[in-house]
Design a protein around this motif. Structure first.
Motif, PDB file in Angstrom:
ATOM      1  N   VAL A 201      -7.609   6.139   0.419  1.00  0.00           N
ATOM      2  CA  VAL A 201      -6.337   6.480   1.056  1.00  0.00           C
ATOM      3  C   VAL A 201      -6.601   7.358   2.278  1.00  0.00           C
ATOM      4  O   VAL A 201      -6.041   7.132   3.357  1.00  0.00           O
ATOM      5  CB  VAL A 201      -5.385   7.190   0.064  1.00  0.00           C
ATOM      6  CG1 VAL A 201      -4.151   7.723   0.778  1.00  0.00           C
ATOM      7  CG2 VAL A 201      -4.986   6.241  -1.056  1.00  0.00           C
TER       8      VAL A 201
ATOM      9  N   TYR B 108      -5.994  -1.819  -4.285  1.00  0.00           N
ATOM     10  CA  TYR B 108      -4.585  -1.544  -4.535  1.00  0.00           C
ATOM     11  C   TYR B 108      -3.976  -2.421  -5.617  1.00  0.00           C
ATOM     12  O   TYR B 108      -2.848  -2.206  -6.014  1.00  0.00           O
ATOM     13  CB  TYR B 108      -3.767  -1.672  -3.248  1.00  0.00           C
ATOM     14  CG  TYR B 108      -3.908  -0.478  -2.347  1.00  0.00           C
ATOM     15  CD1 TYR B 108      -3.039   0.594  -2.449  1.00  0.00           C
ATOM     16  CD2 TYR B 108      -4.921  -0.405  -1.401  1.00  0.00           C
ATOM     17  CE1 TYR B 108      -3.161   1.697  -1.632  1.00  0.00           C
ATOM     18  CE2 TYR B 108      -5.057   0.690  -0.574  1.00  0.00           C
ATOM     19  CZ  TYR B 108      -4.179   1.741  -0.698  1.00  0.00           C
ATOM     20  OH  TYR B 108      -4.307   2.839   0.121  1.00  0.00           O
TER      21      TYR B 108
ATOM     22  N   GLU C 210       0.470   2.897 -11.130  1.00  0.00           N
ATOM     23  CA  GLU C 210      -0.750   2.212 -11.547  1.00  0.00           C
ATOM     24  C   GLU C 210      -0.487   1.462 -12.848  1.00  0.00           C
ATOM     25  O   GLU C 210       0.120   1.987 -13.779  1.00  0.00           O
ATOM     26  CB  GLU C 210      -1.879   3.224 -11.740  1.00  0.00           C
ATOM     27  CG  GLU C 210      -3.201   2.569 -11.998  1.00  0.00           C
ATOM     28  CD  GLU C 210      -4.374   3.487 -11.767  1.00  0.00           C
ATOM     29  OE1 GLU C 210      -5.499   3.014 -11.920  1.00  0.00           O
ATOM     30  OE2 GLU C 210      -4.170   4.662 -11.442  1.00  0.00           O
TER      31      GLU C 210
ATOM     32  N   LEU D 164      -5.262  -6.809  -0.817  1.00  0.00           N
ATOM     33  CA  LEU D 164      -4.909  -5.653  -1.636  1.00  0.00           C
ATOM     34  C   LEU D 164      -5.927  -5.437  -2.750  1.00  0.00           C
ATOM     35  O   LEU D 164      -6.285  -4.300  -3.056  1.00  0.00           O
ATOM     36  CB  LEU D 164      -3.504  -5.827  -2.215  1.00  0.00           C
ATOM     37  CG  LEU D 164      -2.366  -5.692  -1.204  1.00  0.00           C
ATOM     38  CD1 LEU D 164      -1.088  -6.291  -1.760  1.00  0.00           C
ATOM     39  CD2 LEU D 164      -2.169  -4.230  -0.821  1.00  0.00           C
TER      40      LEU D 164
ATOM     41  N   VAL E  94       2.378   1.957  -3.355  1.00  0.00           N
ATOM     42  CA  VAL E  94       1.412   2.564  -4.282  1.00  0.00           C
ATOM     43  C   VAL E  94       1.179   4.024  -3.901  1.00  0.00           C
ATOM     44  O   VAL E  94       1.189   4.906  -4.754  1.00  0.00           O
ATOM     45  CB  VAL E  94       0.085   1.770  -4.300  1.00  0.00           C
ATOM     46  CG1 VAL E  94      -1.001   2.529  -5.054  1.00  0.00           C
ATOM     47  CG2 VAL E  94       0.292   0.386  -4.919  1.00  0.00           C
ATOM     48  N   GLN E  95       0.970   4.281  -2.622  1.00  0.00           N
ATOM     49  CA  GLN E  95       0.675   5.639  -2.163  1.00  0.00           C
ATOM     50  C   GLN E  95       1.817   6.610  -2.440  1.00  0.00           C
ATOM     51  O   GLN E  95       1.589   7.779  -2.729  1.00  0.00           O
ATOM     52  CB  GLN E  95       0.349   5.637  -0.667  1.00  0.00           C
ATOM     53  CG  GLN E  95      -0.967   4.965  -0.355  1.00  0.00           C
ATOM     54  CD  GLN E  95      -1.166   4.716   1.135  1.00  0.00           C
ATOM     55  OE1 GLN E  95      -0.280   4.937   1.951  1.00  0.00           O
ATOM     56  NE2 GLN E  95      -2.345   4.238   1.488  1.00  0.00           N
TER      57      GLN E  95
ATOM     58  N   HIS F  84      -4.446   2.256  -8.096  1.00  0.00           N
ATOM     59  CA  HIS F  84      -4.596   3.279  -7.063  1.00  0.00           C
ATOM     60  C   HIS F  84      -6.055   3.299  -6.658  1.00  0.00           C
ATOM     61  O   HIS F  84      -6.932   3.458  -7.496  1.00  0.00           O
ATOM     62  CB  HIS F  84      -4.153   4.648  -7.575  1.00  0.00           C
ATOM     63  CG  HIS F  84      -3.839   5.577  -6.454  1.00  0.00           C
ATOM     64  ND1 HIS F  84      -4.801   6.176  -5.692  1.00  0.00           N
ATOM     65  CD2 HIS F  84      -2.654   5.986  -5.941  1.00  0.00           C
ATOM     66  CE1 HIS F  84      -4.243   6.924  -4.774  1.00  0.00           C
ATOM     67  NE2 HIS F  84      -2.935   6.830  -4.897  1.00  0.00           N
ATOM     68  N   PRO F  85      -6.325   3.118  -5.362  1.00  0.00           N
ATOM     69  CA  PRO F  85      -7.701   2.993  -4.905  1.00  0.00           C
ATOM     70  C   PRO F  85      -8.489   4.290  -4.926  1.00  0.00           C
ATOM     71  O   PRO F  85      -9.691   4.289  -4.723  1.00  0.00           O
ATOM     72  CB  PRO F  85      -7.544   2.486  -3.477  1.00  0.00           C
ATOM     73  CG  PRO F  85      -6.247   3.047  -3.039  1.00  0.00           C
ATOM     74  CD  PRO F  85      -5.380   3.034  -4.269  1.00  0.00           C
TER      75      PRO F  85
ATOM     76  N   LYS G 203       0.842  -1.204   0.000  1.00  0.00           N
ATOM     77  CA  LYS G 203       0.000   0.000   0.000  1.00  0.00           C
ATOM     78  C   LYS G 203       0.873   1.248   0.000  1.00  0.00           C
ATOM     79  O   LYS G 203       0.618   2.203  -0.728  1.00  0.00           O
ATOM     80  CB  LYS G 203      -0.931   0.008   1.215  1.00  0.00           C
ATOM     81  CG  LYS G 203      -2.121  -0.903   1.083  1.00  0.00           C
ATOM     82  CD  LYS G 203      -2.996  -0.805   2.329  1.00  0.00           C
ATOM     83  CE  LYS G 203      -4.241  -1.652   2.218  1.00  0.00           C
ATOM     84  NZ  LYS G 203      -5.101  -1.519   3.418  1.00  0.00           N
TER      85      LYS G 203
END
Length: 124
Positions: free
Chosen positions: A84, A65, A32, A60, A25-26, A78-79, A22
């Motif tokens: 987030v 994610y 992505e 995930l 990704v953040q 990307h959620p 996570k």
């Protein structure tokens, strides 16, 4: 992709994998659409069971994610800002509860606690 598992943390390996992926990704370290290692390959690289990586990938995917495509593999996703933000608020709540408990135990007055929080909030 650097994922480091800590045997002595008390946190299950699948949760460590989820948390670190996570974060990747953040922070944009995982873009992505970027191809992720297969569950088997990640299990081999981390020296854990495939069941562990499968559980991490499932969590995930549920959180948005990653996206799995049959026959193609798994890809970073990307959620969205809402998810987030929700996760960050949960994390903040956990830390604030702990800070409040410590302040109560130390008999620190509310005003002093808020003063300290404001100091840290305003600092770089």
């Amino acid at each position: 992709m650097d994922i480091i598992l800590n045997n002595s943390s008390g946190e299950p390996f699948y949760e460590q994998i989820v948390r670190q992926m996570k974060r990747l990704v953040q922070t944009g370290e995982l873009q992505e659409g970027e191809v992720l290692p297969s569950m088997r390959q990640l299990a081999k690289d981390l020296r854990v069971s495939v069941i562990t990586t499968k559980r991490a990938y499932e969590e995930l995917e549920q959180a948005g994610y990653l996206v799995s495509v049959a026959g193609k593999g798994s890809f970073a996703a990307h959620p969205g800002a809402g998810e987030v933000r929700r996760e960050q608020k949960e994390k903040l709540e956990t830390h604030l509860k702990a800070a409040a408990a410590i302040a109560r135990e130390a008999a620190i007055p509310w005003e002093e606690l808020m003063e300290q929080l404001k100091k840290w909030y305003d600092s770089d």
